[in-house]
Write a protein that holds these residues in place. Structure first.
Motif, PDB file in Angstrom:
ATOM      1  N   CYS A 106      70.934 -38.183  51.890  1.00 56.89           N
ATOM      2  CA  CYS A 106      72.096 -38.934  51.422  1.00 56.89           C
ATOM      3  C   CYS A 106      73.048 -38.120  50.563  1.00 56.89           C
ATOM      4  O   CYS A 106      74.087 -38.634  50.151  1.00 56.89           O
ATOM      5  N   HIS A 107      72.734 -36.867  50.256  1.00 58.14           N
ATOM      6  CA  HIS A 107      73.553 -36.171  49.259  1.00 58.14           C
ATOM      7  C   HIS A 107      74.996 -35.982  49.714  1.00 58.14           C
ATOM      8  O   HIS A 107      75.910 -35.938  48.899  1.00 58.14           O
ATOM      9  N   GLU A 108      75.217 -35.938  51.047  1.00 57.02           N
ATOM     10  CA  GLU A 108      76.586 -35.761  51.526  1.00 57.02           C
ATOM     11  C   GLU A 108      77.465 -36.985  51.248  1.00 57.02           C
ATOM     12  O   GLU A 108      78.698 -36.886  51.247  1.00 57.02           O
ATOM     13  N   ALA A 109      76.843 -38.137  51.032  1.00 57.55           N
ATOM     14  CA  ALA A 109      77.614 -39.368  50.798  1.00 57.55           C
ATOM     15  C   ALA A 109      78.040 -39.529  49.349  1.00 57.55           C
ATOM     16  O   ALA A 109      78.882 -40.385  49.041  1.00 57.55           O
ATOM     17  N   VAL A 110      77.492 -38.732  48.460  1.00 53.86           N
ATOM     18  CA  VAL A 110      77.700 -38.956  47.032  1.00 53.86           C
ATOM     19  C   VAL A 110      79.161 -38.805  46.627  1.00 53.86           C
ATOM     20  O   VAL A 110      79.715 -39.640  45.904  1.00 53.86           O
ATOM     21  N   ALA A 111      79.811 -37.729  47.060  1.00 50.66           N
ATOM     22  CA  ALA A 111      81.206 -37.503  46.656  1.00 50.66           C
ATOM     23  C   ALA A 111      82.106 -38.636  47.121  1.00 50.66           C
ATOM     24  O   ALA A 111      82.993 -39.086  46.384  1.00 50.66           O
ATOM     25  N   TRP A 112      81.901 -39.124  48.352  1.00 53.73           N
ATOM     26  CA  TRP A 112      82.706 -40.247  48.860  1.00 53.73           C
ATOM     27  C   TRP A 112      82.507 -41.487  47.986  1.00 53.73           C
ATOM     28  O   TRP A 112      83.464 -42.168  47.631  1.00 53.73           O
ATOM     29  N   LEU A 113      81.246 -41.777  47.666  1.00 58.81           N
ATOM     30  CA  LEU A 113      80.951 -42.968  46.882  1.00 58.81           C
ATOM     31  C   LEU A 113      81.522 -42.865  45.473  1.00 58.81           C
ATOM     32  O   LEU A 113      82.121 -43.821  44.954  1.00 58.81           O
ATOM     33  N   GLY A 166      67.467 -23.069  32.451  1.00 58.62           N
ATOM     34  CA  GLY A 166      68.573 -22.459  31.730  1.00 58.62           C
ATOM     35  C   GLY A 166      69.757 -22.085  32.597  1.00 58.62           C
ATOM     36  O   GLY A 166      70.585 -21.261  32.210  1.00 58.62           O
ATOM     37  N   VAL A 167      69.858 -22.702  33.788  1.00 57.21           N
ATOM     38  CA  VAL A 167      70.953 -22.407  34.703  1.00 57.21           C
ATOM     39  C   VAL A 167      72.021 -23.489  34.570  1.00 57.21           C
ATOM     40  O   VAL A 167      71.741 -24.676  34.738  1.00 57.21           O
ATOM     41  N   HIS A 168      73.249 -23.076  34.277  1.00 50.37           N
ATOM     42  CA  HIS A 168      74.382 -23.989  34.158  1.00 50.37           C
ATOM     43  C   HIS A 168      75.347 -23.668  35.281  1.00 50.37           C
ATOM     44  O   HIS A 168      76.207 -22.799  35.150  1.00 50.37           O
ATOM     45  N   ALA A 169      75.194 -24.364  36.389  1.00 49.72           N
ATOM     46  CA  ALA A 169      75.949 -24.053  37.603  1.00 49.72           C
ATOM     47  C   ALA A 169      77.279 -24.787  37.618  1.00 49.72           C
ATOM     48  O   ALA A 169      77.491 -25.754  36.887  1.00 49.72           O
ATOM     49  N   ASP A 170      78.175 -24.333  38.484  1.00 53.38           N
ATOM     50  CA  ASP A 170      79.478 -24.978  38.628  1.00 53.38           C
ATOM     51  C   ASP A 170      79.376 -26.317  39.347  1.00 53.38           C
ATOM     52  O   ASP A 170      80.246 -27.159  39.209  1.00 53.38           O
ATOM     53  N   GLY A 171      78.344 -26.506  40.141  1.00 51.61           N
ATOM     54  CA  GLY A 171      78.219 -27.773  40.863  1.00 51.61           C
ATOM     55  C   GLY A 171      76.835 -27.948  41.442  1.00 51.61           C
ATOM     56  O   GLY A 171      76.160 -26.981  41.754  1.00 51.61           O
ATOM     57  N   ILE A 172      76.422 -29.193  41.528  1.00 59.80           N
ATOM     58  CA  ILE A 172      75.143 -29.533  42.144  1.00 59.80           C
ATOM     59  C   ILE A 172      75.444 -30.457  43.308  1.00 59.80           C
ATOM     60  O   ILE A 172      75.754 -31.630  43.116  1.00 59.80           O
ATOM     61  N   GLY A 173      75.383 -29.935  44.529  1.00 62.69           N
ATOM     62  CA  GLY A 173      75.679 -30.766  45.673  1.00 62.69           C
ATOM     63  C   GLY A 173      77.107 -31.281  45.611  1.00 62.69           C
ATOM     64  O   GLY A 173      78.036 -30.544  45.312  1.00 62.69           O
ATOM     65  N   CYS A 174      77.278 -32.570  45.837  1.00 64.67           N
ATOM     66  CA  CYS A 174      78.619 -33.160  45.900  1.00 64.67           C
ATOM     67  C   CYS A 174      78.909 -34.076  44.721  1.00 64.67           C
ATOM     68  O   CYS A 174      79.949 -34.721  44.676  1.00 64.67           O
ATOM     69  N   SER A 175      78.009 -34.178  43.765  1.00 61.20           N
ATOM     70  CA  SER A 175      78.178 -35.133  42.679  1.00 61.20           C
ATOM     71  C   SER A 175      79.091 -34.591  41.588  1.00 61.20           C
ATOM     72  O   SER A 175      78.812 -33.563  40.990  1.00 61.20           O
ATOM     73  N   ARG A 176      80.182 -35.295  41.332  1.00 54.53           N
ATOM     74  CA  ARG A 176      81.074 -34.903  40.251  1.00 54.53           C
ATOM     75  C   ARG A 176      80.350 -34.984  38.912  1.00 54.53           C
ATOM     76  O   ARG A 176      80.494 -34.106  38.056  1.00 54.53           O
ATOM     77  N   PHE A 177      79.531 -36.032  38.735  1.00 58.93           N
ATOM     78  CA  PHE A 177      78.795 -36.181  37.486  1.00 58.93           C
ATOM     79  C   PHE A 177      77.850 -35.007  37.259  1.00 58.93           C
ATOM     80  O   PHE A 177      77.851 -34.392  36.198  1.00 58.93           O
ATOM     81  N   LEU A 178      77.044 -34.679  38.268  1.00 59.31           N
ATOM     82  CA  LEU A 178      76.088 -33.604  38.070  1.00 59.31           C
ATOM     83  C   LEU A 178      76.788 -32.252  37.947  1.00 59.31           C
ATOM     84  O   LEU A 178      76.287 -31.352  37.284  1.00 59.31           O
TER      85      LEU A 178
END
Length: 276
Positions: free
Chosen positions: A227-234, A258-270
């Motif tokens: 379902c991760h591809e649906a997250v950004a749309w939702l 200790g990793v602070h990435a620019d993005g996790i999948g499609c979630s704006r929150f994460l």
């Protein structure tokens, strides 16, 4: 993180071979989704190493028994923790929310402590990761979304687990899985390969249709649910955070590493949380 811990690799060396972090996954025997989603979402420089364990539910049966204790005492889990623990990993995740839901929050915390001691690295449960991520998102009354193969008892256990952690569910949606699975007992959907039929576009449509006006977010449980591809749309259309099992688990492991990435999948929150 001391880069010499993993053989001295520098920032430009083998960017997919764990130069930033190495994570371990323990996944039930027939789950095809968790590794796929972790790999799809993991930022560059993060490697994944997986081990499998037998599900506490036998094929053809809808009974899990004492799923939490069965998983916690599983020889497969013990072997996986021992083997992955010798690989100098930064964090591990047990990708099986059902055991956490059935065991309850206190049991889940005790299991993570004991597993972490055995592995020599932080061990995260998918159920606890959902709660940590939901709290960070400020959720107090989300809609709970579950896979087609979760029977009512699992849904009730999930609601009770979240309530223990101070999260009240505004509504519960069990995804349909499509016409092929109408009238089929939930556990038989998984046994017959129904997890392969899940399409993120359908997840998006069902969640959007069912979203209550008073819900402050969405929690999607189930490590085996694609379902991760649906997250950004939702998130864009609902204007509320959406947290999935695999996204929350990866986010939690990265934070512990200790990793602070620019993005996790499609979630704006994460994505925002990962940078914080």
């Amino acid at each position: 993180m001391n880069l010499t811990t993993h053989g001295g690799a520098g920032p430009g060396d083998h960017p997919r071979w764990g130069s930033r972090a190495r994570l371990g996954l323990l996944v039930i025997d027939t789950d095809p989704v968790a590794e796929f989603e972790f790999q799809a979402m993991a930022p560059a420089g993060v490697s994944l190493n997986a081990a499998r364990f037998a599900s506490p539910r036998l094929p053809g049966s809808g009974e899990y028994g004492d799923a939490a204790r069965t998983v916690a005492e599983s020889p497969d889990i013990a072997r996986g923790l021992d083997q992955l623990g010798r690989m100098r990993l930064d964090a591990l995740c047990v990708c099986f929310v059902t055991s956490g839901f059935f065991g309850g929050a206190a049991f889940d915390q005790a299991f993570m402590r004991q597993a972490s001691e055995r592995a020599g690295a932080p061990v995260v449960s998918a159920s606890d990761a959902l709660v940590v991520a939901a709290r960070q998102a400020g959720m107090r009354r989300p809609m709970l979304v579950l896979p087609p193969w979760f029977k009512p008892e699992i849904a009730q256990a999930a609601r009770s687990y979240l309530a223990e952690c101070g999260i009240e569910t505004a509504a519960t949606l069990r995804l349909s899985g499509g016409p092929r699975w109408e009238g089929v007992e939930p556990w038989r959907i998984w046994d017959a390969g129904g997890q392969w039929d899940v399409r993120p576009a359908e997840v998006y449509r069902e969640v959007r249709r069912a979203m209550p006006a008073d819900a402050d977010g969405v929690i999607i449980g189930g490590s085996g649910l694609r379902c991760h591809e649906a997250v950004a749309w939702l998130e864009q259309d609902l204007q509320r955070p959406v947290i999935t099992s695999n996204q929350a688990s990866l986010w939690r492991c990265l934070r512990l590493a200790g990793v602070h990435a620019d993005g996790i999948g499609c979630s704006r929150f994460l994505s925002e949380q990962a940078r914080g």
